[in-house]
Scaffold this active site. Structure first.
Site, PDB file in Angstrom:
ATOM      1  N   LYS A   1      35.931  -1.254  80.954  1.00  0.00           N
ATOM      2  CA  LYS A   1      36.079  -0.645  79.627  1.00  0.00           C
ATOM      3  C   LYS A   1      34.990   0.414  79.490  1.00  0.00           C
ATOM      4  CE  LYS A   1      35.096  -0.354  75.684  1.00  0.00           C
ATOM      5  NZ  LYS A   1      34.780   0.854  74.837  1.00  0.00           N
TER       6      LYS A   1
ATOM      7  N   GLY B   1      24.215  -1.480  77.502  1.00  0.00           N
ATOM      8  CA  GLY B   1      24.350  -0.873  76.188  1.00  0.00           C
ATOM      9  C   GLY B   1      23.289  -1.376  75.236  1.00  0.00           C
ATOM     10  N   SER B   2      23.615  -1.432  73.966  1.00  0.00           N
ATOM     11  CA  SER B   2      22.631  -1.738  72.933  1.00  0.00           C
ATOM     12  C   SER B   2      22.427  -3.237  72.757  1.00  0.00           C
ATOM     13  CB  SER B   2      23.073  -1.132  71.599  1.00  0.00           C
ATOM     14  OG  SER B   2      24.178  -1.848  71.072  1.00  0.00           O
TER      15      SER B   2
ATOM     16  N   GLY C   1      25.052  -6.401  72.783  1.00  0.00           N
ATOM     17  CA  GLY C   1      24.790  -7.468  73.738  1.00  0.00           C
ATOM     18  C   GLY C   1      24.839  -8.839  73.088  1.00  0.00           C
TER      19      GLY C   1
ATOM     20  N   GLU D   1      22.192  -5.465  80.397  1.00  0.00           N
ATOM     21  CA  GLU D   1      21.100  -4.486  80.531  1.00  0.00           C
ATOM     22  C   GLU D   1      21.080  -3.727  79.220  1.00  0.00           C
ATOM     23  OE1 GLU D   1      19.348  -1.262  80.414  1.00  0.00           O
ATOM     24  OE2 GLU D   1      20.738  -0.474  81.929  1.00  0.00           O
TER      25      GLU D   1
ATOM     26  N   CYS E   1      18.073   4.513  78.991  1.00  0.00           N
ATOM     27  CA  CYS E   1      17.538   3.210  78.588  1.00  0.00           C
ATOM     28  C   CYS E   1      16.097   3.034  79.035  1.00  0.00           C
ATOM     29  CB  CYS E   1      18.409   2.089  79.144  1.00  0.00           C
ATOM     30  SG  CYS E   1      18.686   2.169  80.917  1.00  0.00           S
TER      31      CYS E   1
ATOM     32  N   GLU F   1      13.922   1.746  69.281  1.00  0.00           N
ATOM     33  CA  GLU F   1      14.467   2.661  70.286  1.00  0.00           C
ATOM     34  C   GLU F   1      15.222   3.789  69.598  1.00  0.00           C
ATOM     35  OE1 GLU F   1      16.873   2.312  74.489  1.00  0.00           O
ATOM     36  OE2 GLU F   1      17.590   1.114  72.804  1.00  0.00           O
TER      37      GLU F   1
END
Length: 506
Positions: free
Chosen positions: A199, A252-253, A257, A275, A310, A408
């Site tokens: 995806k 991703g974020s 997650g 991650e 990241c 972030e």
């Protein structure tokens, strides 16, 4: 999927490039069970280029029904053994062929990646696409070098352990390095004999779809590699909740997650590899023998890819005695960075992925100043006449209680903080919920070794930034996630370890 018939040059024929890209970008259907298909609902969503905000195409907006179709295709392919029961040599040949085809189509992939994401074409050509190809080759070559083990046993028993593929892998990847991150997951998962449902991020689906077409040509059997496009809260959530998906591999974020972990727990307790974000520190000591190199890395460590990385070195800690002079060096580097049209080969710094992300970065610059930060460089939207989403490289002098030391940004915003001694440097660097990457610049071997022990991060770089490659594991500590991409460790996470004991008459 269409392909360019001849090489194109953005530097000399931009109109021709855009016309050809438009042709390649259609149709933008999902790829399920070896076929191009529309979403069963018939729905699509608009895909705009960050370069100037114009519409590229419309992408199939897949939902739970389409995800179910893809998972059924992947499970069927896995269970009948059309891929997983192939000899390792045969799977290796197919993956090498895929890498060869990606190399042959590298220019097309690079142009699509830049169109979709707004990153400079020089980076798509020199970094993103070559690294995606190299990842595919690495795991093609590594897959037949994964051995089991034989245990010590009595004379009438043979005990051994083998690695077996998990089954159906759901890979959900981000928009900042779309194809590169996809192949970090797809290549090792396929190498171990799994089926994959990928995806891609809704903002950057095109190169994943293009590679799906190349995978067919390479000989990946139908159903083994599927690409389901769509929105995260629809297609992504459905994939995470599906009862017949064995693992979700996600980059991703942090908030997403957490949602994926809840979905895994609420469904079949599928494995999850995450991650996530980072607030990575880069520490410069006064004894650094290469301050010019450190300044280059301090700037590019956060401004590369418009700060949408990241591992971005968004917190720069400089020993107080050299701080002012060093910051001037960093500012000089930042001012030399050429911001411009992503399709101009001279551009070093392109557009942010979306209008929303642009405003998020600008909002953090405002928040940082409201928290007492002093703006030293940038802070504004630029290239407004293009209609694209551009924020200039920005730098603020802050203290440790500033929002920019905590949250972030995922944009081109560098925060500078002073420290007085080694202990304070490590304390400040570790004062974050994240733990992805970190770096230290020093001429002292003893200090370097102390730093590698003291810094709480999955990646520690000494006298360099992002100084590693596919052979080393990539992942974080703390709220930067768990599980590793890259290296042989990535292969093992897509497999189960089965212990077998055979008793016989001695």
């Amino acid at each position: 999927m269409s392909a360019f018939s001849t090489p194109l040059s953005p530097a000399t024929d931009l109109d021709g490039v855009m016309a050809a890209l438009s042709a390649v970008a259609k149709p933008a259907q999902a790829f399920i069970g070896g076929s191009w298909v529309d979403a069963r609902s018939g729905k699509t969503f608009d895909n705009h280029t960050p370069r100037d905000g114009t519409l590229i195409n419309r992408i199939a907006a897949c939902d739970a029904a389409d995800v179910d179709t893809a998972v059924i295709a992947a499970r069927t392919a896995f269970e009948d053994g059309r891929w997983t029961r192939l000899a390792p040599k045969a799977r290796k040949q197919v993956l090498h062929k895929l890498a060869d085809l990606m190399s042959a189509h590298a220019e097309n992939l690079a142009l699509l990646e830049t169109l979709d994401t707004g990153k400079p074409i020089r980076d798509s050509r020199a970094v993103d696409i070559p690294l995606a190809i190299n990842t595919t080759r690495y795991y093609a070559e590594a897959l037949d070098k994964i051995y089991g083990e034989v245990g010590p046993t009595p004379d009438n028993r043979l005990s051994y352990a083998v690695h077996e593929p998990l089954g159906v892998i759901g890979a959900i990847v981000p928009w900042n390095f779309p194809l590169h991150m996809a192949m970090w997951k797809v290549a090792p998962a396929l190498a171990m004999g799994n089926s994959v449902v990928l995806k891609p991020a809704e903002l950057s689906s095109m190169t994943a779809l293009y590679v799906a077409a190349l995978a067919v040509e390479a000989g990946v059997p139908a159903g083994v590699f599927n690409v389901v496009t769509g929105l995260g809260h629809e297609a992504g959530d459905a994939l995470a909740r599906h009862m017949d998906v064995d693992m979700i591999a996600f980059t991703g974020s942090g908030p997403v997650g957490r949602q994926l972990m809840r979905a895994a727990a609420d469904s079949n307790l599928k494995r999850v590899s995450l991650e996530l974000g980072g607030k990575s520190p880069q520490i410069v000591f006064a004894d650094c023998a290469a301050l010019d190199a450190a300044a280059q890395n301090a700037a590019w460590g956060v401004f590369y890819n418009q700060g949408q990385v990241c591992t971005a070195a968004s917190r720069l800690f400089v020993e107080a005695s050299i701080k002012d002079a060093f910051v001037e060096k960093v500012i000089a580097v930042a001012k030399s960075i050429k911001v411009g049209d992503p399709f101009d080969p001279a551009t070093q710094f392109g557009a942010m992925i979306s209008e929303r992300q642009m405003h998020t970065a600008l909002g953090y610059i405002d928040k940082g100043q409201a928290d007492g930060g002093r703006l030293l460089l940038g802070g504004h939207r630029v290239q407004t006449e293009t209609g694209g989403f551009y924020v200039e490289p920005s730098l603020l002098d802050i203290t440790a209680d500033n929002v920019l030391a905590r949250e972030e940004v995922f944009g081109p915003v560098l925060s500078v903080l002073a420290f007085t001694d080694e202990a304070e440097a490590y304390r400040l660097a570790n004062d974050t919920v994240y733990g992805l990457a970190s770096g230290v610049w020093t001429a002292s071997l003893d200090r370097a070794m102390r730093a590698t022990k003291a810094l709480k991060a999955g990646l520690v770089w000494v006298n360099g930034w992002d100084a590693c490659d596919i052979t080393m594991p990539f992942g974080g500590f703390k709220q930067s996630g768990f599980g590793r991409d890259r290296s042989l460790h990535a292969l093992y996470k897509y497999a189960d370890l089965k212990a077998v004991s055979i008793t016989f008459k001695a």
